[in-house]
Write a protein that holds these residues in place. Structure first.
Motif, short mmCIF file in Angstrom:
data_model
loop_
_atom_site.label_atom_id
_atom_site.label_comp_id
_atom_site.label_asym_id
_atom_site.label_seq_id
_atom_site.Cartn_x
_atom_site.Cartn_y
_atom_site.Cartn_z
N PRO A 67 0.99 -1.31 -0.09
CA PRO A 67 0.03 -0.13 -0.03
C PRO A 67 1.06 1.16 0.01
O PRO A 67 1.95 1.35 0.75
CB PRO A 67 -0.64 -0.05 1.31
CG PRO A 67 -0.71 -1.56 1.83
CD PRO A 67 0.58 -1.98 1.01
N GLY A 68 0.42 2.12 -0.76
CA GLY A 68 1.21 3.48 -0.80
C GLY A 68 2.51 3.44 -1.73
O GLY A 68 3.14 4.39 -1.95
N VAL A 69 2.55 2.46 -2.57
CA VAL A 69 3.84 2.40 -3.53
C VAL A 69 3.61 3.23 -4.46
O VAL A 69 2.63 3.32 -5.17
CB VAL A 69 4.04 0.86 -3.85
CG1 VAL A 69 2.78 0.51 -4.74
CG2 VAL A 69 5.45 0.86 -4.71
N VAL A 70 4.91 4.08 -4.91
CA VAL A 70 4.65 4.95 -5.85
C VAL A 70 5.69 4.68 -7.15
O VAL A 70 5.17 4.69 -8.21
CB VAL A 70 5.04 6.48 -5.50
CG1 VAL A 70 5.12 7.59 -6.33
CG2 VAL A 70 3.93 6.81 -4.46
N ARG A 71 6.57 4.03 -6.80
CA ARG A 71 7.69 3.87 -7.72
C ARG A 71 7.96 2.49 -7.71
O ARG A 71 8.30 1.74 -6.78
CB ARG A 71 9.15 4.60 -7.33
CG ARG A 71 10.11 4.57 -8.37
CD ARG A 71 11.31 5.53 -7.93
NE ARG A 71 12.48 5.37 -8.98
CZ ARG A 71 12.57 6.43 -9.94
NH1 ARG A 71 11.53 7.22 -10.10
NH2 ARG A 71 13.35 6.30 -10.59
N ILE A 72 7.80 1.91 -9.23
CA ILE A 72 8.26 0.62 -9.22
C ILE A 72 9.17 0.17 -10.48
O ILE A 72 9.30 0.66 -11.40
CB ILE A 72 6.61 -0.18 -9.57
CG1 ILE A 72 5.65 -0.03 -8.71
CG2 ILE A 72 6.87 -1.49 -9.85
CD1 ILE A 72 4.28 -0.81 -8.83
N ALA A 73 10.24 -0.59 -9.99
CA ALA A 73 11.13 -0.97 -11.00
C ALA A 73 10.66 -2.14 -11.67
O ALA A 73 10.11 -2.85 -11.53
CB ALA A 73 12.62 -1.32 -10.07
N VAL A 74 10.92 -1.82 -13.22
CA VAL A 74 10.56 -2.87 -14.17
C VAL A 74 11.78 -3.37 -14.77
O VAL A 74 12.60 -2.78 -15.49
CB VAL A 74 9.75 -2.27 -15.43
CG1 VAL A 74 9.52 -3.26 -16.31
CG2 VAL A 74 8.50 -1.42 -14.67
N LEU A 75 12.00 -4.63 -14.67
CA LEU A 75 13.08 -5.36 -15.08
C LEU A 75 12.95 -6.18 -16.29
O LEU A 75 11.99 -6.80 -16.43
CB LEU A 75 13.95 -6.50 -14.06
CG LEU A 75 15.10 -7.05 -14.23
CD1 LEU A 75 16.20 -6.36 -14.04
CD2 LEU A 75 15.15 -8.53 -13.20
N TRP A 76 13.72 -5.72 -17.57
CA TRP A 76 13.47 -6.14 -18.88
C TRP A 76 14.50 -6.34 -19.77
O TRP A 76 15.52 -5.74 -19.15
CB TRP A 76 12.38 -5.49 -19.29
CG TRP A 76 12.54 -3.98 -19.70
CD1 TRP A 76 12.94 -3.00 -18.90
CD2 TRP A 76 12.46 -3.53 -21.08
NE1 TRP A 76 13.03 -2.01 -19.47
CE2 TRP A 76 13.00 -2.03 -21.02
CE3 TRP A 76 12.20 -3.99 -22.25
CZ2 TRP A 76 12.84 -1.33 -21.90
CZ3 TRP A 76 12.19 -3.26 -23.21
CH2 TRP A 76 12.63 -2.06 -23.29
N ASP A 77 14.46 -7.16 -20.53
CA ASP A 77 15.51 -7.14 -21.81
C ASP A 77 15.04 -6.63 -22.93
O ASP A 77 13.92 -6.62 -23.49
CB ASP A 77 15.82 -8.70 -21.98
CG ASP A 77 16.56 -8.66 -23.01
OD1 ASP A 77 17.38 -7.92 -23.75
OD2 ASP A 77 16.60 -9.94 -23.75
N PRO A 78 15.56 -5.17 -23.27
CA PRO A 78 15.20 -4.57 -24.40
C PRO A 78 15.25 -5.30 -25.77
O PRO A 78 14.96 -4.73 -27.06
CB PRO A 78 15.98 -3.13 -24.42
CG PRO A 78 17.22 -3.60 -23.68
CD PRO A 78 16.74 -4.78 -22.69
N GLU A 79 15.94 -6.21 -25.81
CA GLU A 79 16.31 -6.85 -27.11
C GLU A 79 15.15 -7.96 -27.45
O GLU A 79 14.71 -8.82 -26.79
CB GLU A 79 17.71 -7.79 -27.24
CG GLU A 79 18.90 -7.07 -26.78
CD GLU A 79 19.36 -6.03 -27.66
OE1 GLU A 79 18.90 -6.45 -28.92
OE2 GLU A 79 19.83 -5.07 -27.52
N GLY A 80 14.62 -7.64 -28.52
CA GLY A 80 13.49 -8.26 -28.95
C GLY A 80 12.12 -7.48 -28.92
O GLY A 80 11.78 -6.48 -28.31
N PRO A 81 11.16 -7.82 -30.05
CA PRO A 81 10.09 -7.31 -30.13
C PRO A 81 8.64 -7.25 -29.25
O PRO A 81 8.44 -6.27 -28.83
CB PRO A 81 9.40 -7.76 -31.58
CG PRO A 81 10.03 -9.09 -31.53
CD PRO A 81 11.42 -9.15 -30.86
N VAL A 82 8.87 -8.47 -28.55
CA VAL A 82 7.84 -8.69 -27.64
C VAL A 82 8.08 -7.75 -26.33
O VAL A 82 7.42 -7.21 -25.75
CB VAL A 82 7.61 -10.22 -27.36
CG1 VAL A 82 6.58 -10.38 -26.07
CG2 VAL A 82 6.88 -10.90 -28.34
N PRO A 83 9.31 -8.10 -25.69
CA PRO A 83 9.55 -6.93 -24.51
C PRO A 83 9.28 -5.61 -25.00
O PRO A 83 9.04 -4.86 -24.15
CB PRO A 83 10.99 -7.38 -24.28
CG PRO A 83 11.25 -8.73 -24.83
CD PRO A 83 10.54 -8.75 -26.03
#
Length: 310
Positions: free
Chosen positions: A160-176
């Protein structure tokens, strides 16, 4: 009398030929190419589900089918060569376990049917539409890019109250890339800030990503699944635990490795559906006549032990 004998001999010969042809057809062994961008020749859960699906439909490996498995082991530049190997083997159908694997297969052949497990087959150009694929590619989609909004909702309930969320991802590839855009839109709609943590390889990329999340005081973590991210589930879960970072994952194997929460489709059930498409194609149906199947069941799985630790 002579005419009758000739007719009898001819009839007998035709019957023998027909029986021989039927016997040969009955013994025909289909060759299936199984192509993975990861390491799914090592009997992963998805591979096992697919093989079980084939067995349920009566296909026994070594009797009715032969499976030629090729895995790039995370080295995407190997995929075109692996596809070329399968084509030289004259496989009857290619099963691609991801969009990364399906795209080079589609580029290499317009005649061999391709059954793909993909996140966004329309957005990545694998098919024209889900209802009318329009080429030699069909299969199933896990709709992963469309689930970010729900995952954010679940994170907000747990933190509750979370504002900032880190998104871990691989930018290589169309689907990501498509999934990350969906994630950005979902975050804006919910008034959340996201921190992009791009990972292009294993350690030290993963270690650096978590250091960045800790420095910016991210309140939670969301992952966008692809072969690179999923193949390092243990390391990612370990770092999330050490940083006491509540995380929601796009693949069930993360929770099985000790991760906090998963929300998405039943990967094994969807993978087993690939067998249905292979069966239809081997029996003569063309991929263009087989709509891409979407999931109807979504699962929420929480690791209670991890929840207590966090």
């Amino acid at each position: 009398m002579i005419r009758r004998i000739v007719i009898c001999l001819l009839t007998t010969a035709l019957l023998s030929i027909a029986q021989f042809v039927q016997a040969q057809q009955a013994k025909k062994v289909h060759r299936i190419g199984f192509l993975s961008a990861g390491s799914e020749c090592s009997m992963s859960a998805r591979t096992q589900a697919f093989l079980q699906g084939l067995q349920t439909l009566g296909y026994v490996e070594g009797k009715k089918i032969l499976i030629e498995c090729r895995a790039a082991e995370g080295k995407n530049d190997r995929l075109p060569d692996l596809v070329a190997e399968l084509i030289r083997l004259k496989v009857d159908v290619i099963v691609a376990t991801s969009t990364l694997a399906a795209r080079p297969a589609k580029a290499a052949t317009k005649t061999i049917p391709i059954v793909a497990y993909s996140g966004d087959p329309v957005g990545t150009g694998l098919v024209v539409s889900l209802a009318r694929p329009g080429g030699n590619v069909t299969g199933v989609t896990n709709l992963s890019p469309d689930l970010s909004g729900k995952r954010f909702e679940l994170l907000k309930e747990i933190v509750p109250g979370v504002v900032r969320i880190a998104v871990l991802w691989d930018p290589e590839g169309p689907v990501p890339l498509l999934a990350f855009k969906e994630t950005q839109e979902a975050a804006r709609a919910m008034g959340l800030q996201i921190q992009s943590l791009e990972v292009r390889g294993p350690m030290p990329d993963i270690e650096g990503a978590f250091k960045a999340a800790s420095k910016s005081r991210a309140g939670a973590l969301l992952t966008i699944g692809n072969p690179l991210i999923n193949n390092h589930s243990a390391q990612i879960v370990d770092r999330a635990g050490k940083n006491r970072l509540p995380a929601i994952y796009a693949d069930l194997r993360f929770v099985e490795a000790g991760g906090l929460m998963f929300y998405g489709v039943d990967d094994r059930a969807l993978a087993s559906r690939l067998a249905y498409y292979v069966d239809r194609i081997l029996k003569g149906t063309k991929p263009v006549d087989l709509p891409v199947e979407q999931p109807t069941k979504f699962e929420l799985v929480i690791n209670l032990k991890t929840a207590k630790q966090i």
